[in-house]
Write a protein that holds these residues in place. Sequence first.
Motif, PDB file in Angstrom:
ATOM      1  N   ALA A 241       0.790  -1.220  -0.203  1.00 15.85           N
ATOM      2  CA  ALA A 241      -0.115   0.098  -0.178  1.00 15.85           C
ATOM      3  C   ALA A 241       0.848   1.475  -0.072  1.00 15.85           C
ATOM      4  O   ALA A 241       0.512   2.287  -0.516  1.00 15.85           O
ATOM      5  CB  ALA A 241      -0.950   0.104   1.266  1.00 15.85           C
ATOM      6  N   ALA A 242       1.887   1.273   0.718  1.00 14.52           N
ATOM      7  CA  ALA A 242       3.064   2.439   1.037  1.00 14.52           C
ATOM      8  C   ALA A 242       3.581   2.565  -0.681  1.00 14.52           C
ATOM      9  O   ALA A 242       3.742   3.740  -1.123  1.00 14.52           O
ATOM     10  CB  ALA A 242       4.018   2.115   1.841  1.00 14.52           C
ATOM     11  N   LEU A 243       3.941   1.554  -1.221  1.00 17.32           N
ATOM     12  CA  LEU A 243       4.409   1.615  -2.631  1.00 17.32           C
ATOM     13  C   LEU A 243       3.574   2.054  -3.515  1.00 17.32           C
ATOM     14  O   LEU A 243       3.684   3.030  -4.460  1.00 17.32           O
ATOM     15  CB  LEU A 243       4.904   0.191  -3.048  1.00 17.32           C
ATOM     16  N   GLU A 244       2.384   1.677  -3.627  1.00 20.66           N
ATOM     17  CA  GLU A 244       1.221   2.079  -4.473  1.00 20.66           C
ATOM     18  C   GLU A 244       1.014   3.620  -4.171  1.00 20.66           C
ATOM     19  O   GLU A 244       0.702   4.319  -5.000  1.00 20.66           O
ATOM     20  CB  GLU A 244      -0.212   1.184  -4.192  1.00 20.66           C
ATOM     21  N   GLN A 245       0.744   4.168  -2.868  1.00 24.46           N
ATOM     22  CA  GLN A 245       0.611   5.194  -2.442  1.00 24.46           C
ATOM     23  C   GLN A 245       1.655   6.295  -2.905  1.00 24.46           C
ATOM     24  O   GLN A 245       1.601   7.472  -3.579  1.00 24.46           O
ATOM     25  CB  GLN A 245       0.732   5.673  -0.959  1.00 24.46           C
TER      26      GLN A 245
END
Length: 438
Positions: free
Chosen positions: A198-202
């Motif tokens: 999720a952090a990478l997608e953000q």
Amino acid sequence: MPQPPAPPVLEGVEWIRPRPTRRQLRNDLLLALVLAAGAAASIVLYRATGYNADGPWWASFLWAVAMTLPLALRRRFPEIVAVVASAAFMTGAVLYVSEALFSNIALFIAIYTVGAWGRSRRRAFVVRLVIVIAMFSWLLWGLIFFSTVQDVLPELPRDGFLSPYLAYGLVNVLTNLLYFGGAWYFGDASYRSARERAALEQRTAELAAERERSRRQAVALERVRIARELHDVVAHHVSVIGVQAGAARRVLSSNPEAATDALSAIETSSREAVTELHALLGTLRADGEPEPTASILGIEQIARLAAEATAAGLPTAFAVVGEPRPAPTLVEASAYRVAQEALTNVRKHAGAAATADVRIRWTAERLELEVTNTGIVRRSVTDAAETAGLGVVGMRERVAATGGELEIGPRARGGYLVRAAFPLQSDGRAPAVNGDAR
């Protein structure tokens, strides 16, 4: 149904895993049905061997349903499903209606899911801790209780420091440590992986938004640059053409030779305007990174500007102070455009009796361009230039782009002053714009 957007990952704030999608819920239902069918088949085989054959058939199948079907909701209610599976597991063992294959798989999945999908990490930790403590307490109590019952595992003697029965108990404890520890570890690992994803997608979304903002800014800046170039080219040459056309009209009948010279100046200025416009349009159509159209214009052409202004009826003096030095292309082009715009404004606003003075001063660290005139300064014109005039705005933007300083405004002793200072090498200072004239 697409995956719902993950909540942002913020430093110091507990991340909450998003709700499962419909596809994930369908997969969980399929998993629960497969495990239920497997558990039912396993119960038939176990009872055929005589294992846990004392209880009724219906109790065994009811236990299989309670053990496996709640897994269909494991991602939506992971803590509740884990508690139900643990209670069913212990109940089946106590009532001798369980089997030892699919029940262990279902319990492992339930405990794993608490770590992987628990939306509150504190609640997930507490629920798993309670389940593990309860399971180990039940295991240890059973080992201790049956150690005194000789009819249970009679083939394992209880005598000796490390008796066979004690070794059997230690193997069970070690097996359960690996079992529950694995479910705990892999559940937490899945949660960490989802949070990092999720952090990478953000970050990817933020980078994409930043690229889009940069693209829009680049387009806006390019539009401003093109508008500035068009203004400089058109305003200068149209101003010259207008002055020369007026002069030709006034002397056409009385002095045909002067009228011819004025028309020649109009022709020359028109050709130069067309040439510069063609060059500007060529940069817009060129592939790759175009060169600025003003790169062909530089400090050496400022003397020609002064001569053209004189020929157009504005007596203009030109002087160079100091030894010329190599200057960056942007500085050369900006100095030319500032001088061009300043002389154009003199012709527009200073009156017929005005004179102009163009001076270039070279120092060790910078280039100074000064354009003054002796004409009449109308306050309304000055205010309009300062607030809305594209020419003055263009001069400010050009000088600021080089990290230089611009001084512009009426002089105390009459007339108007435009002074631009361009650094010949970057010194890291912020550009400054001064509106007061000395």
